[in-house]
Write a protein that holds these residues in place. Structure first.
Motif, PDB file in Angstrom:
ATOM      1  N   GLY A 125       0.803  -1.067   0.085  1.00 38.04           N
ATOM      2  CA  GLY A 125       0.078  -0.120  -0.171  1.00 38.04           C
ATOM      3  C   GLY A 125       1.024   1.273  -0.102  1.00 38.04           C
ATOM      4  O   GLY A 125       0.482   2.425   0.663  1.00 38.04           O
ATOM      5  N   VAL A 126       1.998   1.219  -0.423  1.00 38.20           N
ATOM      6  CA  VAL A 126       2.949   2.424  -0.724  1.00 38.20           C
ATOM      7  C   VAL A 126       3.385   2.509  -2.246  1.00 38.20           C
ATOM      8  O   VAL A 126       3.300   1.850  -2.917  1.00 38.20           O
ATOM      9  N   GLY A 127       3.728   3.750  -2.413  1.00 38.13           N
ATOM     10  CA  GLY A 127       4.323   4.074  -3.739  1.00 38.13           C
ATOM     11  C   GLY A 127       5.726   3.411  -3.905  1.00 38.13           C
ATOM     12  O   GLY A 127       6.541   3.018  -3.079  1.00 38.13           O
ATOM     13  N   LEU A 128       6.155   3.053  -5.024  1.00 36.64           N
ATOM     14  CA  LEU A 128       7.360   2.539  -5.675  1.00 36.64           C
ATOM     15  C   LEU A 128       8.520   3.529  -4.983  1.00 36.64           C
ATOM     16  O   LEU A 128       9.603   2.827  -4.544  1.00 36.64           O
ATOM     17  N   GLY A 129       8.224   4.818  -5.208  1.00 40.50           N
ATOM     18  CA  GLY A 129       9.143   5.735  -4.739  1.00 40.50           C
ATOM     19  C   GLY A 129       9.325   5.472  -3.137  1.00 40.50           C
ATOM     20  O   GLY A 129      10.551   5.667  -2.690  1.00 40.50           O
ATOM     21  N   THR A 130       8.475   5.488  -2.432  1.00 36.68           N
ATOM     22  CA  THR A 130       8.457   5.162  -0.881  1.00 36.68           C
ATOM     23  C   THR A 130       9.110   3.932  -0.596  1.00 36.68           C
ATOM     24  O   THR A 130      10.267   3.928   0.314  1.00 36.68           O
ATOM     25  N   LEU A 131       9.179   2.784  -1.266  1.00 35.66           N
ATOM     26  CA  LEU A 131       9.900   1.579  -1.070  1.00 35.66           C
ATOM     27  C   LEU A 131      11.418   1.964  -1.420  1.00 35.66           C
ATOM     28  O   LEU A 131      12.358   1.473  -0.595  1.00 35.66           O
ATOM     29  N   TYR A 132      11.564   2.683  -2.564  1.00 34.23           N
ATOM     30  CA  TYR A 132      13.017   3.058  -2.886  1.00 34.23           C
ATOM     31  C   TYR A 132      13.859   4.172  -1.656  1.00 34.23           C
ATOM     32  O   TYR A 132      14.832   3.950  -1.584  1.00 34.23           O
ATOM     33  N   ARG A 133      12.753   4.685  -1.106  1.00 27.16           N
ATOM     34  CA  ARG A 133      13.482   5.699  -0.289  1.00 27.16           C
ATOM     35  C   ARG A 133      14.145   4.660   0.993  1.00 27.16           C
ATOM     36  O   ARG A 133      15.101   5.110   1.528  1.00 27.16           O
ATOM     37  N   HIS A 134      13.178   3.872   1.339  1.00 20.74           N
ATOM     38  CA  HIS A 134      13.767   2.966   2.307  1.00 20.74           C
ATOM     39  C   HIS A 134      14.816   1.940   1.970  1.00 20.74           C
ATOM     40  O   HIS A 134      15.730   1.460   2.643  1.00 20.74           O
ATOM     41  N   PHE A 135      14.508   1.255   0.893  1.00 18.20           N
ATOM     42  CA  PHE A 135      15.525   0.458   0.215  1.00 18.20           C
ATOM     43  C   PHE A 135      15.833   0.709  -1.178  1.00 18.20           C
ATOM     44  O   PHE A 135      15.199   0.411  -2.104  1.00 18.20           O
TER      45      PHE A 135
END
Length: 200
Positions: A51-61
């Motif tokens: 339930g998050v954007g791909l950009g959010t995932l890449y900010r963390h990982f």
């Protein structure tokens, strides 16, 4: 302008709390997806299911390796903590058997790792190496306890133990028809670890 009910420090704390929730949700979903699909699972699919954007995932990982490292470290830390808890709460033989079942059940996380991740496991300066070592030492404590109680033969060391249980996980992964026999295979390993009885 900051409203009277909100201090300047409140917003960053709220943002950090949201970021932490996103981080934990992505990790939980990534573990489930990779258990199903392996380490090459789609990061886009992980983000969508979390339930998050791909950009959010890449900010963390920022990379797949960063996500895998976080998953492995979390898994190692959880297994280390479980070993310590079992040592306090269960008889030696029960603690060893339950910990090994948990290790084998979660071993898919360690399959198909890229060479870069295996190198990180071997790097003594990495946090992943430290977590792996802590997990192995905690499991080694369970092993020594089971040997002291007479439940496991004294000539077994931690390297033997991990080689055997990893083999059970590998067999179940390579031959899906044997996956349902994982418990039986692990029971056979445990039988082999037991002290010899009677004349040899």
């Amino acid at each position: 302008m900051v409203s009277p009910s909100t201090s300047p420090a409140d917003a960053p704390r709220g943002q950090r709390a949201d970021a932490q929730r996103n981080y934990e949700r992505v990790l939980a979903v990534a573990r489930a997806v990779m258990d199903e699909e392996g380490t090459q699972a789609s990061l886009r699919d992980i983000a969508r299911r979390a339930g998050v954007g791909l950009g959010t995932l890449y900010r963390h990982f920022p990379t797949r390796d960063a996500l895998l490292e976080a998953l492995l470290r979390q898994g190692f830390d959880r297994l280390a903590e479980k070993a310590r808890t079992l040592a306090d709460e269960r008889a030696a033989d029960e603690a060893m058997a339950e910990w090994l079942r948990d290790f084998v059940a979660n071993s898919n996380t360690y399959r198909g790792l890229p060479a870069s991740m295996m190198a990180t496991l071997a790097d003594e300066d990495s946090s992943l190496h430290a977590s792996c070592l802590a997990m192995r030492e905690a499991a080694g404590g369970l092993l020594k306890r089971a040997q002291k109680s007479g439940d496991i033969r004294p000539d077994i060391d931690a390297t033997d133990l991990f080689a055997l249980v990893n083999a059970v996980g590998w067999i179940a992964e390579q031959a899906p028809s044997l996956a349902a026999r994982r418990e039986r295979l692990l029971a056979l390993v445990m039988d082999g670890l037991a002290p010899r009885r009677g004349p040899s």
